[in-house]
Design an enzyme around this catalytic site. Structure first.
Site, PDB file in Angstrom:
ATOM      1  N   GLY A 131       0.833  -1.213   0.000  1.00  0.00           N
ATOM      2  CA  GLY A 131       0.000   0.000   0.000  1.00  0.00           C
ATOM      3  C   GLY A 131       0.859   1.250   0.000  1.00  0.00           C
ATOM      4  O   GLY A 131       0.979   1.933   1.025  1.00  0.00           O
ATOM      5  N   SER A 165      -1.838  -3.999  -6.028  1.00  0.00           N
ATOM      6  CA  SER A 165      -1.941  -5.341  -6.621  1.00  0.00           C
ATOM      7  C   SER A 165      -2.352  -6.341  -5.554  1.00  0.00           C
ATOM      8  O   SER A 165      -1.823  -6.328  -4.434  1.00  0.00           O
ATOM      9  CB  SER A 165      -0.589  -5.778  -7.200  1.00  0.00           C
ATOM     10  OG  SER A 165      -0.188  -4.896  -8.203  1.00  0.00           O
ATOM     11  N   GLU A 248      12.634  -4.295  -4.117  1.00  0.00           N
ATOM     12  CA  GLU A 248      11.742  -4.492  -5.270  1.00  0.00           C
ATOM     13  C   GLU A 248      12.598  -4.880  -6.479  1.00  0.00           C
ATOM     14  O   GLU A 248      12.166  -5.583  -7.374  1.00  0.00           O
ATOM     15  CB  GLU A 248      10.956  -3.203  -5.559  1.00  0.00           C
ATOM     16  CG  GLU A 248       9.829  -3.402  -6.561  1.00  0.00           C
ATOM     17  CD  GLU A 248       8.860  -2.238  -6.626  1.00  0.00           C
ATOM     18  OE1 GLU A 248       9.220  -1.141  -6.142  1.00  0.00           O
ATOM     19  OE2 GLU A 248       7.751  -2.422  -7.145  1.00  0.00           O
ATOM     20  N   GLU A 376       9.948   7.538 -17.947  1.00  0.00           N
ATOM     21  CA  GLU A 376      10.419   8.928 -17.862  1.00  0.00           C
ATOM     22  C   GLU A 376      11.281   9.127 -16.608  1.00  0.00           C
ATOM     23  O   GLU A 376      12.331   9.785 -16.664  1.00  0.00           O
ATOM     24  CB  GLU A 376       9.228   9.903 -17.827  1.00  0.00           C
ATOM     25  CG  GLU A 376       8.435   9.983 -19.129  1.00  0.00           C
ATOM     26  CD  GLU A 376       7.513   8.782 -19.358  1.00  0.00           C
ATOM     27  OE1 GLU A 376       7.239   8.044 -18.394  1.00  0.00           O
ATOM     28  OE2 GLU A 376       7.083   8.574 -20.505  1.00  0.00           O
TER      29      GLU A 376
HETATM   30  C1  LIG Z   1       0.935  -3.469 -13.062  1.00  0.00           C
HETATM   31  C2  LIG Z   1       1.142  -2.483 -11.944  1.00  0.00           C
HETATM   32  C3  LIG Z   1       1.120  -2.913 -10.632  1.00  0.00           C
HETATM   33  C4  LIG Z   1       1.294  -2.006  -9.583  1.00  0.00           C
HETATM   34  N1  LIG Z   1       1.239  -2.473  -8.290  1.00  0.00           N
HETATM   35  C5  LIG Z   1       1.367  -1.612  -7.257  1.00  0.00           C
HETATM   36  C6  LIG Z   1       1.245  -2.064  -5.901  1.00  0.00           C
HETATM   37  O1  LIG Z   1       1.022  -3.254  -5.636  1.00  0.00           O
HETATM   38  N2  LIG Z   1       1.354  -1.168  -4.898  1.00  0.00           N
HETATM   39  C7  LIG Z   1       1.610   0.144  -5.133  1.00  0.00           C
HETATM   40  O2  LIG Z   1       1.734   0.897  -4.165  1.00  0.00           O
HETATM   41  N3  LIG Z   1       1.710   0.627  -6.400  1.00  0.00           N
HETATM   42  C8  LIG Z   1       1.594  -0.223  -7.467  1.00  0.00           C
HETATM   43  N4  LIG Z   1       1.671   0.229  -8.768  1.00  0.00           N
HETATM   44  C9  LIG Z   1       1.797   1.662  -8.973  1.00  0.00           C
HETATM   45  C10 LIG Z   1       3.109   2.139  -9.546  1.00  0.00           C
HETATM   46  O3  LIG Z   1       4.114   2.109  -8.595  1.00  0.00           O
HETATM   47  C11 LIG Z   1       2.843   3.560 -10.081  1.00  0.00           C
HETATM   48  O4  LIG Z   1       1.970   3.416 -11.194  1.00  0.00           O
HETATM   49  C12 LIG Z   1       4.092   4.262 -10.483  1.00  0.00           C
HETATM   50  O5  LIG Z   1       4.848   4.589  -9.373  1.00  0.00           O
HETATM   51  C13 LIG Z   1       3.766   5.555 -11.272  1.00  0.00           C
HETATM   52  O6  LIG Z   1       2.918   6.359 -10.529  1.00  0.00           O
HETATM   53  P1  LIG Z   1       1.554   6.947 -11.138  1.00  0.00           P
HETATM   54  O7  LIG Z   1       0.814   5.836 -11.800  1.00  0.00           O
HETATM   55  O8  LIG Z   1       0.865   7.723 -10.065  1.00  0.00           O
HETATM   56  O9  LIG Z   1       2.005   7.942 -12.293  1.00  0.00           O
HETATM   57  P2  LIG Z   1       2.538   9.435 -12.132  1.00  0.00           P
HETATM   58  O10 LIG Z   1       3.657   9.460 -11.148  1.00  0.00           O
HETATM   59  O11 LIG Z   1       1.373  10.333 -11.887  1.00  0.00           O
HETATM   60  O12 LIG Z   1       3.120   9.700 -13.572  1.00  0.00           O
HETATM   61  C14 LIG Z   1       2.260   9.971 -14.708  1.00  0.00           C
HETATM   62  C15 LIG Z   1       3.155  10.200 -15.915  1.00  0.00           C
HETATM   63  O13 LIG Z   1       3.995  11.375 -15.680  1.00  0.00           O
HETATM   64  C16 LIG Z   1       5.364  11.015 -15.789  1.00  0.00           C
HETATM   65  N5  LIG Z   1       6.146  11.722 -14.764  1.00  0.00           N
HETATM   66  C17 LIG Z   1       5.886  11.810 -13.438  1.00  0.00           C
HETATM   67  N6  LIG Z   1       6.829  12.545 -12.802  1.00  0.00           N
HETATM   68  C18 LIG Z   1       7.720  12.937 -13.768  1.00  0.00           C
HETATM   69  C19 LIG Z   1       8.933  13.699 -13.745  1.00  0.00           C
HETATM   70  N7  LIG Z   1       9.437  14.207 -12.600  1.00  0.00           N
HETATM   71  N8  LIG Z   1       9.584  13.874 -14.917  1.00  0.00           N
HETATM   72  C20 LIG Z   1       9.110  13.345 -16.094  1.00  0.00           C
HETATM   73  N9  LIG Z   1       7.962  12.630 -16.172  1.00  0.00           N
HETATM   74  C21 LIG Z   1       7.283  12.416 -15.018  1.00  0.00           C
HETATM   75  C22 LIG Z   1       5.441   9.515 -15.533  1.00  0.00           C
HETATM   76  O14 LIG Z   1       6.558   8.914 -16.138  1.00  0.00           O
HETATM   77  C23 LIG Z   1       4.120   9.039 -16.176  1.00  0.00           C
HETATM   78  O15 LIG Z   1       4.278   8.875 -17.565  1.00  0.00           O
HETATM   79  C24 LIG Z   1       1.509  -0.637  -9.847  1.00  0.00           C
HETATM   80  C25 LIG Z   1       1.531  -0.202 -11.183  1.00  0.00           C
HETATM   81  C26 LIG Z   1       1.353  -1.099 -12.223  1.00  0.00           C
HETATM   82  C27 LIG Z   1       1.379  -0.594 -13.638  1.00  0.00           C
END
Ligand SMILES: Cc1cc2nc3c(=O)[nH]c(=O)nc-3n(C[C@H](O)[C@H](O)[C@H](O)COP(=O)(O)OP(=O)(O)OC[C@H]3O[C@@H](n4cnc5c(N)ncnc54)[C@H](O)[C@@H]3O)c2cc1C
Length: 392
Positions: A131, A165, A248, A376
């Site tokens: 989480g 997940s 991880e 990114e």
């Molecule tokens: C299959 C899968 C399983 C997952 N399982 C878990 C889980 O069990 N527990 C958990 O806690 N999380 C989980 N996640 C979440 C995962 O860790 C996040 O999706 C990841 O950290 C990205 O965060 P976000 O989705 O909020 O995207 P954001 O951080 O909001 O990013 C959105 C977009 O903006 C870009 N971006 C963001 N900041 C910057 C920057 N500084 N410079 C340039 N570009 C930037 C990113 O690259 C992305 O393209 C999972 C994700 C996936 C896809």
């Protein structure tokens, strides 16, 4: 770099290979490279499989003996995963528990927490979810807003997590909460172990493009967690979380090529079956995929060699994640082009090649550049910290 294995290591390989051949259930075999793992029935089978592996001593192989492991070397871990891939065994269902939380508890947990949780992590009697991510705290994890407020010998948790997940099947969650909102961003965070049956927790599945709901939104509404479930001190959870995140990137991330290799071998088999191997463009694409897979192997072994020499993996971890996610997408797209309309047939459809795994794979690959560090962010890390390019 030495690619040879010692006699003892080859003997271990033989032992693992024999055991997997004799014990891997038929209905789990061959579902390794792309298959739904989130259905409750599937999870039940995967739990039973982890338990069987644990009883044979193959789970937590690298954990110290005092915590129920075998204290095995990295090379033994590589051999185990290579053989699991060769046998087309699924990965451990409690991987987050075994690879991430286990080592975190060994380093930061109390003896009571270690005794209570570590054995059940290994057997998968208790399944864990992570989480961490929130709607406004993904890449910028330290921005998390879920609150934990002290009330006597409990912390009362309110807030929301997302992309969690396996939360719908998990028994426990390792959770990050903000316990001091007045402190700087990376301070005032605490690391908690939360029983998913605690009143006030609501899990809402998020259906993904693959059609399955592997991850979830998790809501916390006045959830009371005993302070005894804090890992590390209150407000010092960021350092604990760093340990978790470092793990991880476990051994598997250094040998990502083996899952690609499985899919690539299946693809080559299909190309031959369909007579597409005479097509020079197809041949060129397969050759390129093979080169990427081999480059990933060499890169991964370089990281492992650094660790075996007592160092830490360098930037090759980030480059490997980048190349792996690109190759994963290219492999899925190549398969889609070769299979044509058949690539769109899903599991359960009579004419679906490889029981619909290609349809699933193509859709799943879209998440490869997001999970465990987005493309990114990895480019930022490599650009700024490795190449010394100007920030932004
Ligand atoms: C299959 C899968 C399983 C997952 N399982 C878990 C889980 O069990 N527990 C958990 O806690 N999380 C989980 N996640 C979440 C995962 O860790 C996040 O999706 C990841 O950290 C990205 O965060 P976000 O989705 O909020 O995207 P954001 O951080 O909001 O990013 C959105 C977009 O903006 C870009 N971006 C963001 N900041 C910057 C920057 N500084 N410079 C340039 N570009 C930037 C990113 O690259 C992305 O393209 C999972 C994700 C996936 C896809």
């Amino acid at each position: 770099m030495n690619f040879d294995f010692s006699d003892r290591e080859e003997a271990f390989r033989k032992e693992v290979r024999g055991w997997l051949e004799a014990n891997l259930p038929d209905d789990l075999r061959g579902r390794a490279f792309a298959a739904s793992r989130a259905g409750r029935d599937e999870v039940k089978k995967l739990r039973a499989w982890q338990k069987r592996m644990c009883e044979a001593g193959y789970v937590g192989l690298d954990w110290p003996r005092e915590f129920g492991g075998r204290g095995a070397t990295i090379v033994d871990m590589v051999i185990l995963y290579q053989e699991m891939a060769r046998a087309e065994s699924p990965q451990l269902v409690n991987r987050g528990g075994v690879s991430m939380l286990g080592p975190t508890l060994m380093k930061h947990g109390t003896p009571a927490q270690q005794q209570r949780h570590l054995p059940k992590i290994l057997t998968a009697d208790e399944l864990w979810c992570q989480g961490f991510s929130e709607p406004n705290a993904g890449s910028d994890l330290a921005n998390l807003q879920t609150r934990g407020v002290r009330d006597g010998d409990h912390l009362v948790v309110n807030g929301q997590k997302v992309w969690t997940s396996m939360a719908h099947v998990a028994d426990w969650c390792f959770l990050l909460v903000r316990t001091d909102p007045s402190a700087a961003k990376h301070k005032g965070i605490s690391f908690l172990l939360v029983d998913m049956k605690t009143p006030g927790i609501t899990v809402r599945p998020l259906r993904q493009i693959t059609g399955e709901a592997e991850f979830n939104e998790v809501f916390f509404d006045n959830v009371r967690v005993p302070v005894g479930n804090l890992v590390g001190r209150e407000n010092e959870g960021w350092g604990v979380a760093i340990t978790t995140l470092a793990h991880e990137r476990d051994v598997l991330t250094h040998i990502r090529h083996i899952s690609l290799r499985n899919a690539l071998h299946r693809l080559i088999r299909m190309v031959k079956e369909r007579g597409a191997n005479a097509d020079p463009i197809v041949r060129q694409k397969i050759a390129q995929l093979y080169i990427s897979e081999q480059a990933l192997q060499c890169n991964g072994y370089r990281g492992l060699t650094n660790i075996m020499r007592g160092g830490h993996p360098g930037p090759e971890g980030s480059t490997a994640k980048l190349l792996w996610s690109q190759t994963d997408v290219e492999l899925a797209q190549t398969a889609t082009e070769i299979l044509g309309p058949y690539s769109q047939l899903e599991h359960g459809t009579a004419w679906a090649p490889d029981e619909g795994q290609w349809e699933f794979y193509e859709l799943l690959a879209r998440g490869s550049g997001i999970r465990a560090g987005t493309t990114e962010i990895l480019k930022n890390i490599l650009g700024e910290r490795v190449l010394g390019l100007p920030k932004d």
